[in-house]
Design a protein around this motif. Structure first.
Motif, mmCIF file in Angstrom:
data_model
loop_
_atom_site.group_PDB
_atom_site.id
_atom_site.type_symbol
_atom_site.label_atom_id
_atom_site.label_comp_id
_atom_site.label_asym_id
_atom_site.label_seq_id
_atom_site.Cartn_x
_atom_site.Cartn_y
_atom_site.Cartn_z
ATOM 1 N N MET A 39 152.449 -8.475 33.941
ATOM 2 C CA MET A 39 152.898 -9.887 35.132
ATOM 3 C C MET A 39 154.865 -9.870 35.016
ATOM 4 O O MET A 39 154.995 -9.982 36.040
ATOM 5 C CB MET A 39 152.410 -11.020 35.098
ATOM 6 N N SER A 40 154.538 -9.971 33.455
ATOM 7 C CA SER A 40 156.240 -10.413 33.784
ATOM 8 C C SER A 40 157.602 -9.027 33.170
ATOM 9 O O SER A 40 158.359 -9.060 34.126
ATOM 10 C CB SER A 40 156.439 -11.075 32.133
ATOM 11 N N GLU A 41 156.861 -7.678 33.061
ATOM 12 C CA GLU A 41 157.731 -7.012 32.200
ATOM 13 C C GLU A 41 157.766 -6.272 34.253
ATOM 14 O O GLU A 41 158.133 -5.541 34.851
ATOM 15 C CB GLU A 41 156.724 -6.097 31.760
ATOM 16 N N LEU A 42 156.256 -6.214 35.028
ATOM 17 C CA LEU A 42 156.278 -5.417 36.124
ATOM 18 C C LEU A 42 156.425 -6.065 37.168
ATOM 19 O O LEU A 42 156.465 -5.452 38.422
ATOM 20 C CB LEU A 42 154.403 -5.094 37.105
ATOM 21 N N ARG A 43 157.019 -7.724 37.162
ATOM 22 C CA ARG A 43 156.943 -8.658 38.194
ATOM 23 C C ARG A 43 155.757 -8.591 39.506
ATOM 24 O O ARG A 43 156.030 -8.307 40.861
ATOM 25 C CB ARG A 43 158.880 -7.821 38.810
ATOM 26 N N ILE A 44 154.358 -8.877 38.864
ATOM 27 C CA ILE A 44 153.814 -8.651 39.851
ATOM 28 C C ILE A 44 153.262 -10.169 39.804
ATOM 29 O O ILE A 44 152.825 -10.685 39.073
ATOM 30 C CB ILE A 44 152.566 -7.261 40.073
ATOM 31 N N GLY A 45 151.752 -10.131 40.855
ATOM 32 C CA GLY A 45 151.068 -11.028 41.110
ATOM 33 C C GLY A 45 150.008 -11.162 40.128
ATOM 34 O O GLY A 45 149.980 -10.226 39.165
ATOM 35 N N ALA A 46 148.881 -12.005 39.572
ATOM 36 C CA ALA A 46 148.056 -12.168 38.859
ATOM 37 C C ALA A 46 147.036 -11.381 39.380
ATOM 38 O O ALA A 46 146.061 -10.306 38.834
ATOM 39 C CB ALA A 46 147.064 -13.237 38.825
ATOM 40 N N LYS A 47 147.040 -10.859 40.600
ATOM 41 C CA LYS A 47 145.034 -9.853 41.319
ATOM 42 C C LYS A 47 145.842 -8.512 40.610
ATOM 43 O O LYS A 47 144.914 -7.663 40.496
ATOM 44 C CB LYS A 47 144.998 -10.167 42.727
ATOM 45 N N LYS A 48 147.147 -7.782 40.899
ATOM 46 C CA LYS A 48 147.741 -6.685 40.621
ATOM 47 C C LYS A 48 146.794 -6.962 39.252
ATOM 48 O O LYS A 48 147.154 -5.276 38.596
ATOM 49 C CB LYS A 48 149.044 -6.496 41.238
ATOM 50 N N ALA A 49 147.796 -7.752 37.925
ATOM 51 C CA ALA A 49 148.006 -7.150 37.108
ATOM 52 C C ALA A 49 146.430 -7.373 36.225
ATOM 53 O O ALA A 49 146.217 -6.247 35.687
ATOM 54 C CB ALA A 49 147.904 -8.840 36.519
ATOM 55 N N ASN A 50 145.313 -7.965 37.182
ATOM 56 C CA ASN A 50 143.757 -7.595 37.016
ATOM 57 C C ASN A 50 143.298 -6.400 37.269
ATOM 58 O O ASN A 50 142.731 -5.728 36.567
ATOM 59 C CB ASN A 50 142.953 -8.590 37.955
ATOM 60 N N THR A 51 143.657 -5.496 37.769
ATOM 61 C CA THR A 51 143.169 -4.624 38.931
ATOM 62 C C THR A 51 143.805 -3.724 37.818
ATOM 63 O O THR A 51 142.823 -2.613 37.628
ATOM 64 C CB THR A 51 144.020 -4.409 40.242
ATOM 65 N N LEU A 52 145.320 -3.774 37.855
ATOM 66 C CA LEU A 52 145.820 -2.124 36.639
ATOM 67 C C LEU A 52 145.404 -2.930 35.291
ATOM 68 O O LEU A 52 144.631 -1.356 34.426
ATOM 69 C CB LEU A 52 147.145 -2.530 36.271
ATOM 70 N N LEU A 53 144.594 -4.063 34.709
ATOM 71 C CA LEU A 53 144.069 -3.868 33.507
ATOM 72 C C LEU A 53 142.695 -2.942 33.641
ATOM 73 O O LEU A 53 141.794 -2.830 32.807
ATOM 74 C CB LEU A 53 143.310 -5.464 33.345
ATOM 75 N N ASP A 54 141.885 -3.470 34.323
ATOM 76 C CA ASP A 54 140.602 -2.949 34.639
ATOM 77 C C ASP A 54 140.700 -1.357 35.154
ATOM 78 O O ASP A 54 140.154 -0.394 33.896
ATOM 79 C CB ASP A 54 140.466 -3.166 36.271
ATOM 80 N N LEU A 55 141.888 -0.879 35.159
ATOM 81 C CA LEU A 55 142.339 0.540 35.524
ATOM 82 C C LEU A 55 142.368 1.014 33.984
ATOM 83 O O LEU A 55 142.426 2.014 34.087
ATOM 84 C CB LEU A 55 143.645 0.703 36.467
ATOM 85 N N LEU A 56 143.310 0.391 33.609
ATOM 86 C CA LEU A 56 144.368 0.515 32.280
ATOM 87 C C LEU A 56 142.706 0.598 30.865
ATOM 88 O O LEU A 56 142.225 1.562 29.706
ATOM 89 C CB LEU A 56 145.074 -0.302 31.409
ATOM 90 N N GLY A 57 141.904 -0.027 30.973
ATOM 91 C CA GLY A 57 140.960 -0.847 30.682
ATOM 92 C C GLY A 57 140.018 1.300 30.996
ATOM 93 O O GLY A 57 139.252 2.063 29.868
ATOM 94 N N THR A 58 139.524 1.557 32.076
ATOM 95 C CA THR A 58 139.044 2.523 32.027
ATOM 96 C C THR A 58 139.313 3.541 31.495
ATOM 97 O O THR A 58 138.198 4.442 30.689
ATOM 98 C CB THR A 58 138.794 2.344 33.824
ATOM 99 N N SER A 59 140.964 3.996 31.898
ATOM 100 C CA SER A 59 141.470 5.562 31.700
ATOM 101 C C SER A 59 141.435 5.417 30.121
ATOM 102 O O SER A 59 141.170 6.353 28.904
ATOM 103 C CB SER A 59 142.827 5.147 32.297
ATOM 104 N N THR A 60 141.764 4.184 28.846
ATOM 105 C CA THR A 60 141.358 4.104 27.890
ATOM 106 C C THR A 60 140.229 4.328 27.413
ATOM 107 O O THR A 60 140.599 4.571 25.840
ATOM 108 C CB THR A 60 142.210 2.854 27.644
ATOM 109 N N ALA A 61 139.483 3.591 28.263
ATOM 110 C CA ALA A 61 137.992 3.733 27.102
ATOM 111 C C ALA A 61 137.402 5.508 27.433
ATOM 112 O O ALA A 61 137.166 5.926 26.075
ATOM 113 C CB ALA A 61 137.183 2.973 28.212
ATOM 114 N N GLN A 62 137.753 6.345 28.290
ATOM 115 C CA GLN A 62 138.063 7.257 28.188
ATOM 116 C C GLN A 62 138.671 8.457 26.857
ATOM 117 O O GLN A 62 137.933 9.208 26.233
ATOM 118 C CB GLN A 62 138.195 7.917 29.771
#
Length: 283
Positions: A37-60
Motif C-alpha cells: 500500500m505504501s510503495e504502490l499507493r494503492i488501497g487495502a483491497k488491491k493490496a490483498n489481491t496482489l498478495l494472493d497473486l504473489l503468493g500463488t506465483s511464489t508457491a509455484q
C-alpha cells in the motif's frame, strides 16, 4: 525499488502485478500488505489481491518462500494499519476500489438455489400426501336399534296423520268406480306415507355426502322443513282432539290439503337434481 507511476486514475491490478513482483525480488520476500500500500499507493483491497497473486506465483517457484511470505503477511495483517500521507494533488484513489469478479464471488456467502429448495419441499409434501396413515377400521354399527326406535314413532305418527286427515276432510274413496266398486282407500294414509317418507329420504340424501352440492343443499332444507311440518301436524291433531273438535279450522285444512302436492314437487325436484347436476360433491 520501484514505485507506481502517479496518475489521476486507479491503476488496474494487471498493471500493478509486475511492480509488485519487482518489489518482492528486491526485498527477497513477499512484501506485507502495508508495504504494498505504501510503495504502490494503492488501497487495502488491491493490496490483498496482489498478495494472493504473489503468493500463488511464489508457491509455484519456491515452496519455502511461500511459507515465509505467508507468515509475514499474517504478521502484517495483525499490525495496526496507519493512515497514509498521500499527495491528493497528484493522485486520487476513489473508494471503494473495484474488485475483480473472482474475488467478489469468493467473498459472497453461498446460498442454496431457491429452485432446489422448492423441489425438496415439494418432494416432502408429495411423500407426506402419497403415504397417509391408514385410518383405523372398526366394527360397523348395527342398524337394528334404529328399527326398534322407529317402530313406536311410526305408530304414533301414523295415527296422528290419519286422525288429522279425518278432521280435515280426508276419508274413504273408491278409486276404481265401475271397475272394482268394492275397492276402498282411506286417503288419510297419504299424509304419513308422503310427508314422513320424503323426510327420511331427503335426510338420507343430505347426510350421505356422495351427491352433488345443489342436491345436498336442497335435501337439507326440504328434510328439515318436512320434519318441522310433521311435528306441527302432530301438535295440531292432539290439540284439536284434546279440545273435542270434530272439524279442523279452515286454515289447517288448507295447509293439510296442500301437503300431497308439496311432497310430489319436492320429490321430483330432488330426483332431478340428483341425476342432472354436475358430479361435484363440494362447492
Amino acid at each position: 525499488m520501484t514505485t507506481a507511476t502517479k496518475s489521476a486514475y486507479p491503476v488496474p491490478v494487471d498493471d500493478l502485478l509486475p511492480q509488485a513482483r519487482q518489489l518482492s525480488e528486491d526485498l527477497g520476500e513477499v512484501p506485507s500488505r502495508n508495504r504494498l500500500m505504501s510503495e504502490l499507493r494503492i488501497g487495502a483491497k488491491k493490496a490483498n489481491t496482489l498478495l494472493d497473486l504473489l503468493g500463488t506465483s511464489t508457491a509455484q517457484a519456491s515452496p519455502s518462500l511461500h511459507l515465509v511470505s505467508a507468515a509475514d503477511s499474517q504478521g502484517a495483517a495483525d499490525e495496526p494499519t496507519q493512515p497514509l500521507a498521500e499527495d491528493h494533488d497528484t493522485e486520487q484513489i476513489p473508494e471503494p476500489e473495484p474488485v475483480e469478479s473472482g474475488t467478489a464471488d469468493a467473498d459472497e456467502p453461498e446460498h442454496p438455489a431457491p429452485h432446489s429448495a422448492r423441489e425438496s419441499v415439494g418432494s416432502e409434501q408429495v411423500s407426506v400426501h402419497a403415504s397417509p396413515e391408514p385410518s383405523p377400521v372398526g366394527r360397523p354399527v348395527p342398524r337394528w336399534p334404529v328399527l326398534l326406535l322407529a317402530l313406536p314413532a311410526f305408530v304414533a305418527i301414523w295415527s296422528g296423520w290419519v286422525g288429522l286427515g279425518g278432521l280435515t276432510g280426508f276419508g274413504i274413496v273408491h278409486p276404481l268406480p265401475g271397475i272394482w266398486s268394492g275397492f276402498e282407500v282411506n286417503t288419510a294414509i297419504t299424509l304419513p306415507i308422503g310427508v314422513e317418507t320424503y323426510a327420511a329420504y331427503a335426510l338420507r340424501v343430505w347426510l350421505s355426502g356422495r351427491v352433488p352440492y345443489r342436491a345436498r343443499r336442497f335435501a337439507k332444507i326440504s328434510a328439515l322443513g318436512s320434519l318441522g311440518l310433521g311435528a306441527l301436524g302432530q301438535i295440531a291433531y292432539h290439540l284439536m282432539t284434546a279440545a273435542g273438535m270434530t272439524t279442523a279450522p279452515w286454515w289447517i285444512t288448507t295447509v293439510v290439503a296442500c301437503l300431497p302436492v308439496a311432497v310430489l314437487g319436492m320429490g321430483a325436484a330432488l330426483t332431478h337434481l340428483l341425476h342432472t347436476d354436475p358430479p361435484e360433491v363440494s362447492p
